[in-house]
Design a protein around this motif. Sequence first.
Motif, PDB file in Angstrom:
ATOM      1  N   LEU A 195      35.871   5.950  42.462  1.00 53.49           N
ATOM      2  CA  LEU A 195      34.557   6.029  41.831  1.00 53.49           C
ATOM      3  C   LEU A 195      34.242   7.456  41.408  1.00 53.49           C
ATOM      4  O   LEU A 195      34.700   8.421  42.021  1.00 53.49           O
ATOM      5  CB  LEU A 195      33.477   5.554  42.803  1.00 53.49           C
ATOM      6  N   GLU A 215      28.391   7.904  40.773  1.00 53.70           N
ATOM      7  CA  GLU A 215      28.260   6.541  41.284  1.00 53.70           C
ATOM      8  C   GLU A 215      28.169   6.538  42.811  1.00 53.70           C
ATOM      9  O   GLU A 215      27.401   5.783  43.399  1.00 53.70           O
ATOM     10  CB  GLU A 215      29.455   5.694  40.826  1.00 53.70           C
ATOM     11  N   ARG A 243      30.894  -2.107  47.479  1.00 52.93           N
ATOM     12  CA  ARG A 243      30.761  -0.757  46.924  1.00 52.93           C
ATOM     13  C   ARG A 243      30.998   0.312  47.981  1.00 52.93           C
ATOM     14  O   ARG A 243      31.618   1.351  47.705  1.00 52.93           O
ATOM     15  CB  ARG A 243      29.385  -0.597  46.282  1.00 52.93           C
TER      16      ARG A 243
END
Length: 275
Positions: free
Chosen positions: A75, A79, A117
């Motif tokens: 990432l 982010e 995530r």
Amino acid sequence: MKWKRSERLVDMTHYLLDHPHKLIPLTYFSDLYESAKSSISEDLGIVKETFEEKGIGLLMTVPGAAGGVKYVPKLHKEEIKAIMAELMEELSHSDRLLPGGYLYMTDVLGNPNMMNRVGKVFASAFADEKIDVIMTVATKGIPIAHAIARHLNVPVVIVRRDSKVTEGSTVSINYVSGSSRRIQTMVLSKRSMKSGQRVLITDDFMKVGGTMNGMKNLLEEFDCTLAGVAVLVEAEHSDERLVEKYLSLVKLHEVSEKERTIALEEGNYFTNGGI
């Protein structure tokens, strides 16, 4: 069946995302789509550019007869910071405060989108490390361990507090809980790991680090190496940490049970070896 380029790109992208950190020979795609390697290389170039531009990850090319391509989830810093901010916003509500300075996090740990995530954030940090296994202790660390393992494409082993008949023969150690200073027990099946593996240990919450230190000691019984430590939330604590190097996403800076306030800040992810 003759594949159109658009069809190849969609199917190829899906396969790469489902097999992170796996080296895939160009001949696999060439045979699958019945296309020349030159066409496959052009397709992969498009995928690589899109992955990097959108912050999905890296597409690495390994030259040679035994080479191929490998998708590495990674990432962008922006982010990761956005995920940290979202976590802090979610965990800052006063009704999450529990006796002893703990936070109620079960709903966050049960949120598959958030855990996915979080797993990718930690996988980004350890993308260049050789990780063979993710280890956690039952039960709240399990969602995080599986999320990280998903993006590193490695198995998960779960340490338990007591022995289960379904685990077969086990290795057991005693360790000192960092916060309560009580002697506790950890148990792990002998079949869980092989000698020489590099292990990333993780958990949802850490105060002094007694549980993490216990898992670290357990690795020695299996002749395995500690490759890293990943913590979702660490708590501010006056006592000396039992684990020296670790990555955290959120730091519980201060709580007031009387005022029902929770003060959070970014963890040490960027200052202690993260991206």
